[in-house]
Design a protein around this motif. Structure first.
Motif, PDB file in Angstrom:
ATOM      1  N   ILE A  50       0.964  -1.052  -0.090  1.00 36.81           N
ATOM      2  CA  ILE A  50      -0.037  -0.182   0.001  1.00 36.81           C
ATOM      3  C   ILE A  50       0.965   1.384  -0.079  1.00 36.81           C
ATOM      4  O   ILE A  50       1.803   1.546   0.905  1.00 36.81           O
ATOM      5  N   PRO A  51       0.827   1.983  -0.859  1.00 36.93           N
ATOM      6  CA  PRO A  51       1.558   3.331  -1.174  1.00 36.93           C
ATOM      7  C   PRO A  51       0.979   4.279  -0.134  1.00 36.93           C
ATOM      8  O   PRO A  51      -0.213   4.529  -0.199  1.00 36.93           O
ATOM      9  N   ALA A  52       1.909   5.129   0.380  1.00 31.50           N
ATOM     10  CA  ALA A  52       1.565   6.401   1.596  1.00 31.50           C
ATOM     11  C   ALA A  52       2.598   7.436   1.416  1.00 31.50           C
ATOM     12  O   ALA A  52       3.561   7.227   2.162  1.00 31.50           O
TER      13      ALA A  52
ATOM     14  N   ILE B 133      -1.986   8.246   8.224  1.00 24.83           N
ATOM     15  CA  ILE B 133      -2.583   8.257   9.411  1.00 24.83           C
ATOM     16  C   ILE B 133      -4.171   7.874   8.924  1.00 24.83           C
ATOM     17  O   ILE B 133      -4.538   7.129   9.409  1.00 24.83           O
ATOM     18  N   THR B 134      -4.802   8.159   7.531  1.00 28.19           N
ATOM     19  CA  THR B 134      -5.694   7.645   7.089  1.00 28.19           C
ATOM     20  C   THR B 134      -5.718   6.305   6.846  1.00 28.19           C
ATOM     21  O   THR B 134      -6.689   5.353   7.278  1.00 28.19           O
ATOM     22  N   LEU B 135      -4.683   5.618   6.536  1.00 28.16           N
ATOM     23  CA  LEU B 135      -4.684   4.292   6.186  1.00 28.16           C
ATOM     24  C   LEU B 135      -4.469   3.657   7.405  1.00 28.16           C
ATOM     25  O   LEU B 135      -5.271   2.380   7.759  1.00 28.16           O
ATOM     26  N   LEU B 136      -3.668   3.919   8.653  1.00 32.21           N
ATOM     27  CA  LEU B 136      -3.691   3.409   9.909  1.00 32.21           C
ATOM     28  C   LEU B 136      -5.165   3.510  10.699  1.00 32.21           C
ATOM     29  O   LEU B 136      -5.260   2.405  11.256  1.00 32.21           O
TER      30      LEU B 136
ATOM     31  N   ILE C 162      -6.915   0.471   9.107  1.00 30.26           N
ATOM     32  CA  ILE C 162      -6.559  -0.758   9.596  1.00 30.26           C
ATOM     33  C   ILE C 162      -7.196  -0.894  10.734  1.00 30.26           C
ATOM     34  O   ILE C 162      -7.506  -2.099  11.030  1.00 30.26           O
ATOM     35  N   LYS C 163      -6.962   0.168  11.756  1.00 31.81           N
ATOM     36  CA  LYS C 163      -7.390  -0.054  12.909  1.00 31.81           C
ATOM     37  C   LYS C 163      -8.953  -0.520  13.305  1.00 31.81           C
ATOM     38  O   LYS C 163      -9.382  -1.401  13.988  1.00 31.81           O
ATOM     39  N   ASN C 164      -9.714   0.099  12.264  1.00 26.67           N
ATOM     40  CA  ASN C 164     -11.196  -0.219  12.266  1.00 26.67           C
ATOM     41  C   ASN C 164     -11.518  -1.494  11.636  1.00 26.67           C
ATOM     42  O   ASN C 164     -12.281  -2.182  11.892  1.00 26.67           O
TER      43      ASN C 164
END
Length: 320
Positions: free
Chosen positions: A165-167, A174-177, A180-182
């Motif tokens: 996943i590119p970030a 932050i959006t990606l993490l 993932i958390k959700n």
């Protein structure tokens, strides 16, 4: 806080409490005792309603033994299948923790991450999430490492277990993490290992920025990483760039420049705040004896003796 539930509080009592401007659970629990007695139909009913609300909306206490057994049941060690590294880490990557691989540019941090990723998806048949912040994930290198192993599966099947996943900016990360958390509790897509390569490059634009904006963003990311690792029992690897600091050298003096400069201290970037975030920090450096050798040193750890070292080699077949 939610409104007072009708299944716990009788309609007549809800109406009486509403006349005293008590509408939510928070209002009820924070109201003075005399006010509640006036609104309710006696102390016994007040005590019973309070008990029901606390039972449904407060955290229930647990004894230390229960928590310890839960931790033992959920915690596991993920082998990297790099023998020297596994021995150094007391068996492998401990779920619920954050491992930082730190070193100067070109010391092999990414090679270690790629090798661990390939080893896990191949030998454990488990998914791995690889967050690429530099946009330089090399699929041909992954294939080169993969082809050194004897395996019976289709290559595409193995590679599909790597979620790249590119970030390329801090806000995307932050959006990606957060996502993932959700999603982690209900999905096995992300696997039990998350690799972020590299965290440091995302903070270069914030060097010298006013109002400590970079520090607040770093704090946010550190919190998300800790929640993902601990709550969902995931192992996280983060690579970080290191820099050298020369002490007691005056570069304005010619005689100091003529002196042999000793190996200076290698320190991780991201500032003093980040120093205490990872559970374990590995410093990677090149060996002076053999070109392909790398020395790994434990510089910080919650559970491993500081100063422990191992030697690995960066080969065409990966890190061995």
């Amino acid at each position: 806080m939610p409104k007072l539930p009708s299944y716990l509080v009788k309609p007549q009592l809800l109406k009486s409490l509403g006349s005293c401007k008590i509408y939510s659970v928070t209002d009820f629990l924070q109201a003075e005792f005399e006010k509640l007695v006036t609104a309710t139909f006696g102390e016994e009913e007040l005590i019973e309603v309070t008990r029901q609300l606390i039972r449904n909306y407060s955290t229930q206490p647990k004894d230390a033994l229960t928590l310890y057994r839960y931790l033992l049941r959920k915690t596991s060690i993920i082998q990297t299948f790099i023998k020297g590294l596994d021995d150094l880490l007391n068996g492998g990557l401990l779920t619920g923790t954050l491992l930082e691989i730190c070193g100067l540019s070109g010391t092999g941090k990414t090679q270690i991450c790629l090798t661990i990723t390939v080893n896990i998806v191949l030998k454990m048949k488990s998914n791995v999430t690889y967050i690429d912040t530099k946009r330089d994930f090399c699929s041909s290198r992954v294939l080169q490492i993969l082809q050194t192993w004897n395996y019976k599966e289709e290559t595409d099947t193995v590679l599909e277990r790597i979620n790249v996943i590119p970030a390329d900016d801090i806000y995307k990360l932050i959006t990606l993490l957060q996502s993932i958390k959700n999603v982690l509790p209900s999905s096995e897509k992300f696997g039990k290992l998350i690799v972020i390569d590299s965290l440091a490059v995302l903070f270069f634009p914030f060097i010298g920025a006013p109002n400590n904006q970079g520090l607040s963003l770093l704090n946010h990311i550190a919190s998300l990483l800790k929640i993902i690792a601990v709550k969902h029992h995931v192992a996280i690897i983060v690579t970080n760039l290191a820099s050298k600091f020369e002490d007691n050298i005056d570069f304005m003096k010619l005689e100091d420049l003529k002196q042999d400069i000793k190996e200076s201290e290698v320190r991780p970037t991201l500032g003093k705040y980040w120093l205490h975030v990872p559970n374990t920090r590995l410093i990677v450096s090149k060996s002076s004896a053999v070109e392909c050798e790398r020395v790994l040193v434990i510089k910080k750890s919650d559970y491993i003796k500081l100063g422990n070292t191992c030697t690995v080699q960066v080969l065409n077949s990966g890190v061995r």
